[in-house]
Design a protein around this motif. Structure first.
Motif, PDB file in Angstrom:
ATOM      1  N   LEU A   1      14.030  -6.583   9.775  1.00 57.47           N
ATOM      2  CA  LEU A   1      13.546  -7.050   8.481  1.00 57.47           C
ATOM      3  C   LEU A   1      12.799  -5.944   7.750  1.00 57.47           C
ATOM      4  O   LEU A   1      12.963  -5.768   6.532  1.00 57.47           O
ATOM      5  N   GLY A   2      11.991  -5.174   8.482  1.00 55.78           N
ATOM      6  CA  GLY A   2      11.249  -4.091   7.853  1.00 55.78           C
ATOM      7  C   GLY A   2      12.161  -2.994   7.334  1.00 55.78           C
ATOM      8  O   GLY A   2      12.002  -2.513   6.194  1.00 55.78           O
TER       9      GLY A   2
ATOM     10  N   LEU B   1      15.091  -0.655   2.667  1.00 57.34           N
ATOM     11  CA  LEU B   1      16.321  -0.231   1.988  1.00 57.34           C
ATOM     12  C   LEU B   1      16.592  -1.088   0.752  1.00 57.34           C
ATOM     13  O   LEU B   1      17.104  -0.587  -0.254  1.00 57.34           O
ATOM     14  N   ALA B   2      16.248  -2.380   0.845  1.00 59.07           N
ATOM     15  CA  ALA B   2      16.436  -3.259  -0.316  1.00 59.07           C
ATOM     16  C   ALA B   2      15.570  -2.821  -1.481  1.00 59.07           C
ATOM     17  O   ALA B   2      15.985  -2.906  -2.650  1.00 59.07           O
ATOM     18  N   VAL B   3      14.352  -2.326  -1.187  1.00 56.26           N
ATOM     19  CA  VAL B   3      13.492  -1.822  -2.260  1.00 56.26           C
ATOM     20  C   VAL B   3      14.144  -0.633  -2.947  1.00 56.26           C
ATOM     21  O   VAL B   3      14.197  -0.550  -4.186  1.00 56.26           O
ATOM     22  N   LEU B   4      14.662   0.314  -2.152  1.00 52.87           N
ATOM     23  CA  LEU B   4      15.315   1.491  -2.731  1.00 52.87           C
ATOM     24  C   LEU B   4      16.544   1.096  -3.541  1.00 52.87           C
ATOM     25  O   LEU B   4      16.776   1.613  -4.649  1.00 52.87           O
ATOM     26  N   TRP B   5      17.345   0.180  -2.990  1.00 49.84           N
ATOM     27  CA  TRP B   5      18.546  -0.261  -3.692  1.00 49.84           C
ATOM     28  C   TRP B   5      18.188  -0.971  -5.001  1.00 49.84           C
ATOM     29  O   TRP B   5      18.864  -0.775  -6.022  1.00 49.84           O
ATOM     30  N   SER B   6      17.119  -1.750  -4.981  1.00 48.23           N
ATOM     31  CA  SER B   6      16.686  -2.444  -6.198  1.00 48.23           C
ATOM     32  C   SER B   6      16.161  -1.450  -7.232  1.00 48.23           C
ATOM     33  O   SER B   6      16.358  -1.635  -8.440  1.00 48.23           O
ATOM     34  N   LEU B   7      15.488  -0.389  -6.763  1.00 51.44           N
ATOM     35  CA  LEU B   7      15.032   0.647  -7.694  1.00 51.44           C
ATOM     36  C   LEU B   7      16.223   1.341  -8.357  1.00 51.44           C
ATOM     37  O   LEU B   7      16.191   1.632  -9.565  1.00 51.44           O
ATOM     38  N   LEU B   8      17.279   1.615  -7.565  1.00 51.98           N
ATOM     39  CA  LEU B   8      18.485   2.217  -8.154  1.00 51.98           C
ATOM     40  C   LEU B   8      19.127   1.263  -9.158  1.00 51.98           C
ATOM     41  O   LEU B   8      19.576   1.687 -10.238  1.00 51.98           O
TER      42      LEU B   8
ATOM     43  N   LEU C   1      11.962  -7.069 -10.052  1.00 58.17           N
ATOM     44  CA  LEU C   1      11.700  -8.200  -9.160  1.00 58.17           C
ATOM     45  C   LEU C   1      12.937  -9.078  -9.023  1.00 58.17           C
ATOM     46  O   LEU C   1      13.229  -9.588  -7.933  1.00 58.17           O
ATOM     47  N   LEU C   2      13.673  -9.254 -10.110  1.00 59.27           N
ATOM     48  CA  LEU C   2      14.892 -10.059 -10.041  1.00 59.27           C
ATOM     49  C   LEU C   2      15.947  -9.388  -9.173  1.00 59.27           C
ATOM     50  O   LEU C   2      16.606 -10.043  -8.355  1.00 59.27           O
ATOM     51  N   PHE C   3      16.100  -8.066  -9.346  1.00 57.38           N
ATOM     52  CA  PHE C   3      17.054  -7.351  -8.493  1.00 57.38           C
ATOM     53  C   PHE C   3      16.608  -7.403  -7.029  1.00 57.38           C
ATOM     54  O   PHE C   3      17.417  -7.605  -6.120  1.00 57.38           O
ATOM     55  N   TYR C   4      15.310  -7.230  -6.830  1.00 59.16           N
ATOM     56  CA  TYR C   4      14.790  -7.216  -5.462  1.00 59.16           C
ATOM     57  C   TYR C   4      14.925  -8.583  -4.803  1.00 59.16           C
ATOM     58  O   TYR C   4      15.169  -8.671  -3.593  1.00 59.16           O
ATOM     59  N   SER C   5      14.765  -9.640  -5.579  1.00 54.17           N
ATOM     60  CA  SER C   5      14.922 -10.980  -5.002  1.00 54.17           C
ATOM     61  C   SER C   5      16.333 -11.160  -4.456  1.00 54.17           C
ATOM     62  O   SER C   5      16.526 -11.717  -3.372  1.00 54.17           O
ATOM     63  N   GLY C   6      17.335 -10.693  -5.202  1.00 58.15           N
ATOM     64  CA  GLY C   6      18.712 -10.812  -4.721  1.00 58.15           C
ATOM     65  C   GLY C   6      18.973  -9.957  -3.497  1.00 58.15           C
ATOM     66  O   GLY C   6      19.606 -10.406  -2.530  1.00 58.15           O
ATOM     67  N   ASP C   7      18.452  -8.729  -3.497  1.00 55.75           N
ATOM     68  CA  ASP C   7      18.682  -7.838  -2.353  1.00 55.75           C
ATOM     69  C   ASP C   7      17.907  -8.301  -1.127  1.00 55.75           C
ATOM     70  O   ASP C   7      18.406  -8.232   0.005  1.00 55.75           O
ATOM     71  N   LEU C   8      16.674  -8.782  -1.347  1.00 54.04           N
ATOM     72  CA  LEU C   8      15.905  -9.289  -0.217  1.00 54.04           C
ATOM     73  C   LEU C   8      16.534 -10.569   0.334  1.00 54.04           C
ATOM     74  O   LEU C   8      16.504 -10.811   1.544  1.00 54.04           O
TER      75      LEU C   8
ATOM     76  N   ASN D   1      19.679 -11.073   0.446  1.00 50.32           N
ATOM     77  CA  ASN D   1      20.783 -10.585   1.286  1.00 50.32           C
ATOM     78  C   ASN D   1      20.268 -10.109   2.641  1.00 50.32           C
ATOM     79  O   ASN D   1      20.924 -10.294   3.672  1.00 50.32           O
ATOM     80  N   VAL D   2      19.077  -9.494   2.646  1.00 52.34           N
ATOM     81  CA  VAL D   2      18.477  -9.046   3.909  1.00 52.34           C
ATOM     82  C   VAL D   2      18.195 -10.248   4.812  1.00 52.34           C
ATOM     83  O   VAL D   2      18.573 -10.263   5.989  1.00 52.34           O
ATOM     84  N   PHE D   3      17.523 -11.257   4.260  1.00 49.47           N
ATOM     85  CA  PHE D   3      17.250 -12.464   5.045  1.00 49.47           C
ATOM     86  C   PHE D   3      18.556 -13.118   5.490  1.00 49.47           C
ATOM     87  O   PHE D   3      18.657 -13.637   6.612  1.00 49.47           O
ATOM     88  N   PHE D   4      19.552 -13.110   4.616  1.00 47.37           N
ATOM     89  CA  PHE D   4      20.838 -13.733   4.951  1.00 47.37           C
ATOM     90  C   PHE D   4      21.506 -13.001   6.109  1.00 47.37           C
ATOM     91  O   PHE D   4      21.994 -13.632   7.060  1.00 47.37           O
TER      92      PHE D   4
END
Length: 954
Positions: A493-494, A499-506, A529-536, A538-541
């Motif tokens: 998860l960490g 990686l989700a943070v970096l991907w959301s920044l891109l 935050l909206l991009f990060y919510s989707g990527d996070l 996916n991480v939880f999924f």
């Protein structure tokens, strides 16, 4: 109906002068000088009356005894003189140690009853028995202490036994039983009679039965220990400590000779050593013989007086108070099957079935390898145990536990006050019994730690047993150390979260480039935050799906047990992850929905007028020639086709949800992989992790199969609506200009290679034939190319000009320099539409040199990252699109997001309701509701942005 009705009457309702007639199920009157019997189902003569005749108590005739013979014989048939008085029942009584004699040796009735003294002197040593009817040898302790049947001072008489007063005797016991839940401490009649005598007999004579009885009284007092108390457990501990010299049993330091094994010891940390230091010396499998698959629990049972009853196997429901079939009861001891049983039982039934308590010492049987069967002692965790007034076994720290050995199911004995023949005031019931099986970490052969049985008792104050009830439960749980799995999950998860943070920044950087803005403002932060919510999400999924499928595969497919399912309490983090994934994915889905409903789209009509027509000028009365009008029907047709594509998906949602429903049995917490279960077999509880694992595995597998079928077979051999739409645009001579962002979008080049498309059938077929035979130019935007779809990154100047023209589509009154102020709204909109069509067509034709564009290929890294490195400052950029990326503004291009959202919605409903069917129904309804919203609002957006009359969108 009234003819078959009878009144309800009970024996207790009949009163003293009536009896309960069982043939009539009603009360009937007793005869003269008669009263109700003790059982209530017959009549007996009153005191001072004898029976003359009797038909088993149903037809009795009584006669008064004469004054000089006022007593009645024991059988009730004769009158007799009683020289030493009468009992409360009107019979003759005799003093202590004398027996009553009513008849001579030949059976002839005596006129006067005799009280014969039993000779307690040496050689005879006789005393009256409990009934006072004959002389028997007196108890041996009397003979040993006093050489007679008397126990005179200073000797101690207790519990019918005689003890010599001397130093070193156990202290005087407190015959009290504490019911902590009720806040009641009772003086128990059973303890009052037997506690002191059992302690003395156990201490002085090592009497096995007395020692067991003392131990049982300690167990009835919840094994509670206090340094200042001399209750049953205090006396037991006194004897245990004082008999260290006599040795131990089976090399077990806590099991003294002659004493029952009640405790494991009170040293700190001892419980963890008992439960985790040694492995159980045999292994278990999920698939094998009964010896490897079943847990063979066996119990040594004792009655309250300390007598050994028998060895009992737990199969057959010995510990399960709830009634059930034999098959379902025995399923509790099949290794790997999580067993749960609970029900509500009437207190009156408990009193009937468990009038006398039975005490159990539990063992687990195994084969020692040399053909000899061995037993492993199973420790007991009594949650009601108090150690120095503290409930130490309710502590979460195992090192503070005080493990015991013996337990019971129901105690209706210690709660009796004063008289053992009367009902108890309080009963104690084992309301919750759990057998815990723990797997050894990193085992590959099904090795377990010693089992632990946890017992929680409920104290019931008797008021009305017929209406009172108690909830009881029995469970067998399996667990393993989940700390390593939790650590790995946290690490995953960490890492993935970072990686989700970096991907959301891109993504945010790409979004800023596509909006044509370089300022980091509050909107940018919210977009991140909206991009990060989707990527996070996916991480939880990914973590939850991986975890669920891991447990499903490795638990169900294993033969030699190496993993066990997490307990329901250990699943909380997993359920939290699913809830987080669903919440974040729902936010991403709504963001996607709003974004698609706000896209700018325009249909560029390349068709040009063919010839001129005569047209009357309104208000002038003259006829002038004008360009022939271009048909709008092609635009309407393309708009309708686009409208149909908005919610098209790569899968069939109904088939998707229905295909998952039939596999719910795989989520049961047992080792079976069968999809169907017999109605006679036990059904284990559901595992939330397995439920998610089953639904996720099936959902993903079915979705992949559907997508492969759709892409490989259906789109290739049946119809490919996306490609067909591009072809239709070209045939219709209409291009699609679409902006999903402020300065980014898509372009479908639909300009006909034949110059016009508004023609008859014959010419249309001729044009298609020429194109098939390569007799005309190619369809691409650039000469000699076939590229018709592009990703476009437009300059700021181009966007401003587009917005300037587009304003007239949404305002009722346009600028005077562009539109005639006297024109109506429809004419203004029509002119604005023509202006936009002219501007965009001229932009595509490179007419506006200050707003020109170039065509180029995207770099590989740009394709991977989904962003553009070049900023369109002077010229717009058209990127060649090898696929159909314009589907990103449709459901079609976001199938992954929709699939994950649907799966998470299905799983959340299922975890809440434990029903695949309900989850499938609600998931399908949710899909249809959002599809309706997307269609309806998308249609309105299409009409408002393209000026296509909504009445023509069907």
């Amino acid at each position: 109906a009234r003819g078959f009705s009878v009144p309800l009457q009970r024996p207790a309702d009949c009163g003293a002068d009536r009896y309960f007639d069982s043939s009539r199920l009603a009360c009937a009157p007793c005869g003269a000088h008669q009263r109700q019997s003790a059982g209530g189902s017959s009549c007996v003569c009153e005191i001072g009356y004898r029976m003359v005749s009797s038909n088993d108590g149903f037809s009795v005739t009584c006669e008064k005894c004469p004054e000089n013979m006022s007593g009645v014989t024991q059988d009730g048939w004769n009158c007799i003189t009683c020289p030493k008085g009468l009992t409360s029942k009107g019979n003759c009584k005799c003093p202590y140690n004398e027996i009553l004699v009513e008849r001579g040796m030949d059976g002839i009735l005596l006129n006067e009853a005799l009280c014969v003294h039993c000779n307690g002197s040496e050689q005879s040593f006789s005393a009256s028995d409990a009934s006072g009817s004959r002389c028997v040898r007196c108890e041996k302790t009397f003979i040993q202490v006093s050489k007679s049947c008397d126990c005179n001072s200073p000797n101690i008489l207790t519990g019918g036994l005689c003890f010599l007063a001397r130093e070193g005797l156990p202290p005087k016991g407190v015959a009290a039983v504490r019911f902590a839940q009720l806040g009641i401490t009772l003086t128990s009649a059973w303890f009052l009679k037997n506690l002191q005598s059992s302690a003395f007999a156990c201490w002085l004579y090592s009497n096995l039965t007395a020692c067991q009885a003392l131990g049982n009284m300690c167990v009835m007092n919840m094994n509670s220990l206090s340094s200042s108390s001399t209750d049953a457990c205090g006396l037991f501990q006194y004897i245990f400590v004082s008999t260290a010299r006599v040795g131990i049993v089976h090399s077990i330091p806590y099991w003294r000779h002659n004493l029952p094994w009640l405790y494991y010891g009170d040293q700190p940390g001892l419980a963890s050593q008992v439960l985790e230091k040694n492995h159980f010396p045999t292994t278990f499998t999920f698939k094998g013989t009964d010896e490897d698959v079943k847990l063979k629990f066996i119990a040594a049972s004792f009655d309250a007086a300390g007598n050994f009853l028998k060895w009992q196997s737990l199969e057959g429901g010995i510990l399960q108070l709830c009634p059930d079939t034999q098959t379902k009861l025995d399923a509790a001891y099949v290794f790997g099957t999580t067993y749960q049983q609970s029900c509500k039982i009437s207190v009156s039934k408990i009193l009937l079935d468990f009038a006398n308590p039975v005490f159990y010492d539990l063992f687990l049987e195994y084969n020692g390898g040399n053909g000899q069967q061995h037993l492993w002692a199973v420790p007991v965790l009594n949650l009601n145990l108090q150690y120095n007034e503290k409930f130490v076994n309710q502590d979460s720290n195992m090192n503070n536990w005080l493990l015991t050995r013996r337990f019971f199911l129901v105690d209706a004995l210690s709660g009796k006050e004063n008289d053992l023949g009367k009902p108890p005031r309080v009963i104690r019931i084992a309301s919750k019994i759990t057998i815990s099986i723990r797997l050894v970490s990193h085992t590959q052969r099904g090795t377990i730690y010693p089992p632990l049985i946890t017992v929680a008792y409920t104290d019931v104050l008797l008021q009305n047993p017929e209406t009172q009830s108690v909830m009881v439960s029995f469970a067998v749980s399996y667990e393993m150390n989940q700390s390593e799995a939790q650590i790995q999950t946290d690490i995953a998860l960490g890492v993935l979260g970072g990686l989700a943070v970096l991907w959301s920044l891109l993504k945010t950087a790409g979004w800023k480039r596509r909006t044509g803005s370089s300022i980091i403002d509050l909107q940018t932060f919210f977009k991140f935050l909206l991009f990060y919510s989707g990527d996070l999400a996916n991480v939880f999924f990914i973590i939850t799906v991986g975890t669920g499928i891991y447990w499903l595969v490795f638990f169900k497919a294993q033969q030699f047990v190496s993993v066990l399912l997490p307990l329901p309490s250990q699943e909380e983090d997993f359920v939290t992850y699913i809830a987080c994934a669903f919440s974040l994915k729902a936010l991403q889905f709504l963001h996607l929905l709003v974004s698609q409903l706000a896209v700018d789209i325009f249909f560029i009509d390349w068709e040009r007028p063919k010839g001129k027509v005569l047209k009357a000028v309104e208000g002038e009365g003259v006829i002038k020639s004008a360009a022939a009008p271009v048909s709008i029907w092609r635009t309407y047709f393309i708009a309708n086709e686009w409208n149909e594509l908005q919610t098209m998906r790569k899968i069939n949602p109904l088939f998707q949800v229905l295909a998952v429903v039939g596999f719910s049995n795989l989520a049961l917490m047992d080792a079976s992989s069968s999809l169907s279960r017999s109605s006679e077999s036990y059904v284990a509880p559901w595992s939330r992790i397995l439920r998610f694992g089953v639904s996720a595995a099936l959902w993903v597998a079915i979705a992949i199969l559907q997508v492969i079928f759709f892409a490989v077979i259906y789109e290739r051999f049946v119809e490919d609506k996306i490609s067909q739409f591009v072809d239709l645009c070209c045939v219709s001579n209409i291009s699609v200009f679409l902006l999903s962002h402020n300065c980014f979008g898509h372009y479908i080049h639909g300009r006909s290679v034949h110059g016009h498309a508004d023609t008859n059938m014959e010419e249309m077929n001729m044009n298609l034939k020429r194109e098939a035979e390569n007799l005309c130019s190619q369809r691409g935007l650039l000469p000699n190319t076939d590229g018709q779809t592009f990703q476009i990154s437009i300059s700021r100047k181009m966007r401003l000009h587009y917005d300037w023209i587009h304003e007239t589509l949404t305002r009722k009154r346009g600028p005077a320099r562009l539109l005639d102020s006297s024109a109506n709204t429809f004419e203004q909109s029509t002119r604005a539409y023509n202006a936009m069509n002219k501007f965009l067509s001229s932009f595509i034709d490179h007419v506006h040199k200050e707003m020109d564009y170039i065509v180029k290929d995207k770099l590989l890294l740009e394709r991977i990252l989904g962003m553009e490195f070049m900023e369109p400052i002077e010229k717009s950029i058209f990127y060649n699109d090898e696929g159909h990326s314009f589907s990103d503004v449709l459901y079609y291009g976001n199938e992954t997001t929709l699939l994950i959202f649907d799966l998470l919605f299905f799983s959340v409903v299922d975890l809440a309701s434990q029903s695949f069917v309900l989850a499938a129904i609600l998931t399908y309804l949710q899909q249809e509701i959002f599809r309706f919203i997307r269609n309806t609002l998308g249609q309105k957006n299409l009409a408002s942005k393209t000026l296509v009359d909504q009445r023509f969108l069907i």
